[in-house]
Enzyme design. Structure first.
Site, mmCIF file in Angstrom:
data_model
loop_
_atom_site.group_PDB
_atom_site.id
_atom_site.type_symbol
_atom_site.label_atom_id
_atom_site.label_comp_id
_atom_site.label_asym_id
_atom_site.label_seq_id
_atom_site.Cartn_x
_atom_site.Cartn_y
_atom_site.Cartn_z
ATOM 1 N N GLU A 200 3.072 3.776 -1.220
ATOM 2 C CA GLU A 200 3.411 2.731 -2.187
ATOM 3 C C GLU A 200 3.804 3.310 -3.551
ATOM 4 O OE1 GLU A 200 -0.022 0.107 -2.134
ATOM 5 O OE2 GLU A 200 0.926 -1.137 -0.599
ATOM 6 N N GLU A 269 2.199 -2.353 6.466
ATOM 7 C CA GLU A 269 0.971 -3.063 6.083
ATOM 8 C C GLU A 269 1.218 -4.561 6.066
ATOM 9 O OE1 GLU A 269 -1.071 -1.847 2.554
ATOM 10 O OE2 GLU A 269 -0.945 0.303 3.034
#
Length: 900
Positions: A200, A269
């Site tokens: 991320e 995710e």
């Protein structure tokens, strides 16, 4: 592979899992002794449509499991439950601070035995996505970074910084080399098909400017150059280099496209729940919405999907991140913190995965985009077929491969749509899946999976307590599972050891503790004149201690007496105190509650105090304490002496306590207990305590804190329709965020187990108790117009066209946990029953034989199926749509007897 089963096998799925786990354990032992291959070696590559396994496109369903959040003994059943739900991949992070707690000193044992975990995944025939990071976020302490990393001179995390890159490459290479040595990559016959570098970074990369851009390219080149031989992924990284697949994280990813046409669409995710923090509500994501998001992803071209989390687990010890994240990492996952299946989430997603698997031949056949058909203002269809089909005409009989997804993204209305000459009803915010482009196999808003009620639910209030109108917990009478022989000893206030030291000024918390403990004492002394004391008396005032900012908790003691506390993330502190004429001592206990795990510049984030520490309200103005000499003491005496272990408890002067007296803060408590009979997971109720840490037989089960969540913000009804966010379907309003704590069975002996608590604020240990955690009640309500079980699609008669899918009646399927059986049927009605689980009632239409038929099919069984059909019950009311509602109780099976 996603698996389906015939009706006769379907009822045996969960009992088969138990037997499979035994096999897994034996195979795991063999796997540890001999390095071997688990698959025929295969290459992994990708094209614009999907990951290629051995050259073939695959639709991949992944279960997120973090190995340190469970014990190794739990891993086989967690993996098995994931596989039984239809996962063909397991995804995990690699936790740097767990594996390299000291620089150059590695640890791969116990819960951190990564190789063993990967081999257990392989033994069960699943693939693995290894997210090395090494930054992981994950609501894990310091985002997975070892705290020693911040002490390296000149270091800056996650940017073009040589000291950081050197350490990062060293660790990533260590992990890749371990996997290579154990032959665990796919081309070696192992399960690892994907790896991940960074995590991320796109969310915070702009904070680093050009250094961040250079770092991303370096990280990609470094990873690819390590010889793993599988594709590498960067999630949330829109500028990922060409040799790295960029992927999506979020509640919804159906609109995501990678940054190159040559890359497949991956969802690394899917947040199927959310984490909780102390004093907050408990988040839940409805499965109807979660399944809608997944179906939309595959409908619109997705090919790899991972649930974050499929099993959440527990932040044992001091591993929770933060600040202030709770010990439970249940995450509203399909497999709960204790390893027990959560229904209907597990079952509804299992059915979804089966439906997607039925569509896989069509999904991988279409090379470009599927046929898109607009069916209404907020309704649409995607057709995956081996040839063009006209949606306005009847589907050709000789059509080859064809699967159809119908979506209604209207949040309010059920809409009928017409395609291929047939009409289909679509509930709001739902997707229907038609594996043959004709018959609906699954709709995301129609749940036929059972609902399970557990003996102890995540977020349940304490067993003894009720919440008063003043928003604190009031005690009720309750029985403790412990003896009354509680012992205690007082933790010293201030410096207690020979390793305390004195320095000028205020030192940063982590620079002193190196995070070996949550606790750091700051102690200083000063003189107060008689003039100040007289000034306070004359003006009826008192002095105050002021701290610029504090994090996470500060507890203030003056002359050995407790004065007050402040809790918060870099908040100012103002505490009225009492001082005496002459010498005075102020002792400040700085307490961390998990280190920051997300954001840029983590190495600059710390704990303790910022700004001035001063006394205010003196006759001649403020007194700045910041530049005085301060004595520092790391940790607690009880921690240093390890009084929470069988050997270390002998190092403390324990005294029996009077349970009728009010207990005090800064106290260690201990007691012993026998393990509950059976193999069910064990939950420890600490709701009567305040804040502290707990150990069982020397194992840290985590921090505890009985902070109560706000009264508002929860609803009795959770509307699945519309975009989900983490505050949408919260529970536990006005109750402690967490009262129950997981004790893994593997940490228990049959008797004489040692429980030790360190209590910071005061509590009542006599109300502490144990409960077994298992599925206690199962319920289901299925309509005769619901869809047939997914297993019928694999029936040979269906495949041969001899029997129509639509001719097969729907079924109620009930199951208890492994080792448990259905011990009683408390409600059964075929007709027009109303209500929901634990609140069913008969309607005006009711088949009198409902209870006897259900009892015969289910009583004494681990699982059972009952067809929802007039052919089973007769027709109690002609011309009326009928439902079958059942509620049953599960009990432990012991020597062919039910154990309540």
């Amino acid at each position: 592979m996603l698996e389906t089963s015939t009706p006769s096998r379907r009822s045996a799925i969960l009992t088969a899992v138990a037997a499979a786990v035994v096999v897994v354990v034996h195979l795991a032992a063999a796997a540890e002794a001999v390095s071997d291959t688990y698959f025929e070696p295969f290459n992994v590559s990708y094209d614009h449509r999907a990951i290629l396994i051995g050259g073939e496109r695959r639709m991949l369903i992944s279960a997120g499991i973090h190995y340190p959040r469970a014990t190794p003994q739990m891993w086989p059943s967690i993996i098995a439950n994931s596989k039984a739900a239809g996962a063909n991949v397991v995804q995990t992070y690699v936790f740097w601070n767990g594996h390299e707690p000291s620089r150059g000193q590695y640890f791969f044992e116990g819960r951190y035995d990564l190789v063993k975990f990967v081999k257990l995944v392989a033994i069960q025939g699943l693939y693995l996505h290894l997210r090395i990071g090494p930054y992981v976020c994950a609501e894990w302490n310091f985002g997975g970074f070892p705290v020693w990393l911040r002490d390296i001179p000149g270091i800056e995390f996650r940017t073009d910084n040589e000291p950081y890159k050197e350490e990062m490459e060293k660790f990533v290479k260590k992990i890749v080399d371990m996997m290579l040595e154990e032959n665990l990559f796919s081309w070696q016959g192992g399960p690892i098909i994907l790896a991940q570098i960074e995590n991320e970074y796109g969310n915070i990369g702009s904070s680093y400017g050009e250094g961040g851009k250079s770092y991303v390219k370096w990280a990609a080149d470094m990873a690819v150059g390590l010889g793993a031989g599988v594709p590498w992924v960067m999630c949330q990284q829109s500028d990922a280099p060409e040799n790295i697949i960029n992927s999506c994280n979020g509640f919804y990813c159906d609109g995501f496209k990678p940054n190159s046409y040559r890359k497949p669409t991956l969802w690394t995710e899917d947040w199927n729940g959310w984490y909780a923090y102390w004093g907050g509500r408990v988040p839940h994501r409805p499965v109807k919405d979660n399944s809608f998001a997944v179906a939309r992803f595959f409908q619109r071209g997705g090919s790899f999907h991972n649930y974050y989390m499929f099993f959440g687990g527990t932040n044992f010890g001091r591993t929770s991140g933060g600040p202030n994240y709770v010990t439970s990492y249940d995450y509203d996952a399909p497999v709960d913190e204790y390893g027990v299946i959560t229904e209907p989430k597990w079952g509804h997603l299992r059915d979804l995965h089966t439906a997607i698997k039925l569509c896989e031949p069509a999904l991988v056949t279409v090379d470009g985009s599927p046929q898109y058909v607009k069916l209404g203002p907020m309704q649409e269809a995607h057709i995956y077929a081996s040839e063009y089909v006209n949606p306005n005409k009847t589907l050709p009989e000789d059509i080859g491969i064809c699967s159809l997804f119908l979506a209604n993204i209207d949040e309010q209305k059920t809409v009928s749509v017409r395609i291929f000459g047939k009409t289909y009803s679509l509930p709001p915010w739902s997707v229907s899946i038609l594996p043959d482009c004709k018959s609906v196999a699954y709709n995301t808003a129609k749940v036929v999976a059972q609902t399970s009620i557990k003996s102890v639910e995540s977020g349940s209030p304490p067993s003894y307590a009720n919440v008063t109108e003043f928003n604190y917990i009031g005690l009720k009478d309750g029985n403790s599972y412990f003896t009354n022989n509680w012992s205690s000893y007082k933790e010293p206030v201030g410096a207690w050891g020979n390793d305390s030291f004195t320095a000028e000024g205020i030192l940063e918390h982590l620079n002193v503790t190196k995070d070996v403990s949550d606790y750091l004492w700051y102690i200083t002394r000063f003189n107060i004149s008689d003039e100040d004391v007289e000034f306070w008396k004359e003006n009826d005032t008192s002095p105050s201690l002021s701290i610029g900012k504090s994090r996470d908790v500060v507890r203030i003691f003056v002359n050995g007496r407790y004065a007050g506390s402040t809790v918060g993330d870099w908040v100012p502190v103002h505490q009225n105190i009492e001082l005496i004429e002459g010498d005075n001592e102020v002792a400040l206990l700085s307490v961390t509650v998990g280190l920051q795990n997300y954001g840029a510049f983590l190495e600059k984030d710390g704990a303790g105090f910022r700004g001035q520490i001063k006394l205010t309200g003196l006759k001649d103005g403020d007194l700045d304490l910041s530049d005085l000499s301060w004595t520092y003491q790391v940790g607690l005496e009880g921690e240093y002496s390890e009084v929470y272990t069988q050997e270390g408890e002998k190092n403390a002067n324990w005294k029996d306590i009077d349970l009728n007296t009010i207990t005090s803060p800064f106290t260690w408590y201990k007691n012993s207990f026998d393990a509950p009979e059976g193999t069910d997971p064990v939950a420890l109720d600490l709701g009567s305590m305040g804040k502290g840490q707990a150990w069982v037989n020397g194992h840290g089960i985590g921090r505890y804190w009985s902070l109560v969540s706000p009264k508002g913000g929860c609803s009795n009804y959770c509307d699945y329709r519309g975009a989900y966010h983490e505050n949408k379907c919260s529970t536990n309003c006005g109750l402690p965020t967490q009262s129950w704590y997981h004790i893994p069975r593997e940490w228990l002996k049959s008797s004489d187990n040692l429980l030790v608590l360190f209590e910071e604020t005061g509590g009542d240990p006599s109300k502490i108790s144990l409960e077994l955690h298992y599925t206690k009640t199962v319920c289901s309500q299925v309509s005769e117009n619901d869809y047939p079980p997914l297993s019928t699609w694999s029936d040979q008669n269906i495949l041969n066209g001899e029997v129509s899918v639509s001719s097969i009646p729907p079924q109620v399927y009930l199951h208890c946990d492994d080792g448990h059986v259905i011990s009683s049927i408390t409600f059964a009605s075929y007709g027009t029953p109303s209500g929901s689980c634990q609140n069913f009632s008969q309607g005006r239409c009711h088949a009198a034989n409902s209870l006897s038929i259900v009892t015969e099919a289910c009583l004494g069984e681990n699982s059972c199926t009952v067809a929802v059909s007039n052919s089973v019950f007769g027709d109690p009311c002609r011309g009326i749509l009928k439902n079958l509602a059942i509620q049953a109780e599960c009990s432990l099976m012991n020597n062919d007897k039910f154990v309540a």
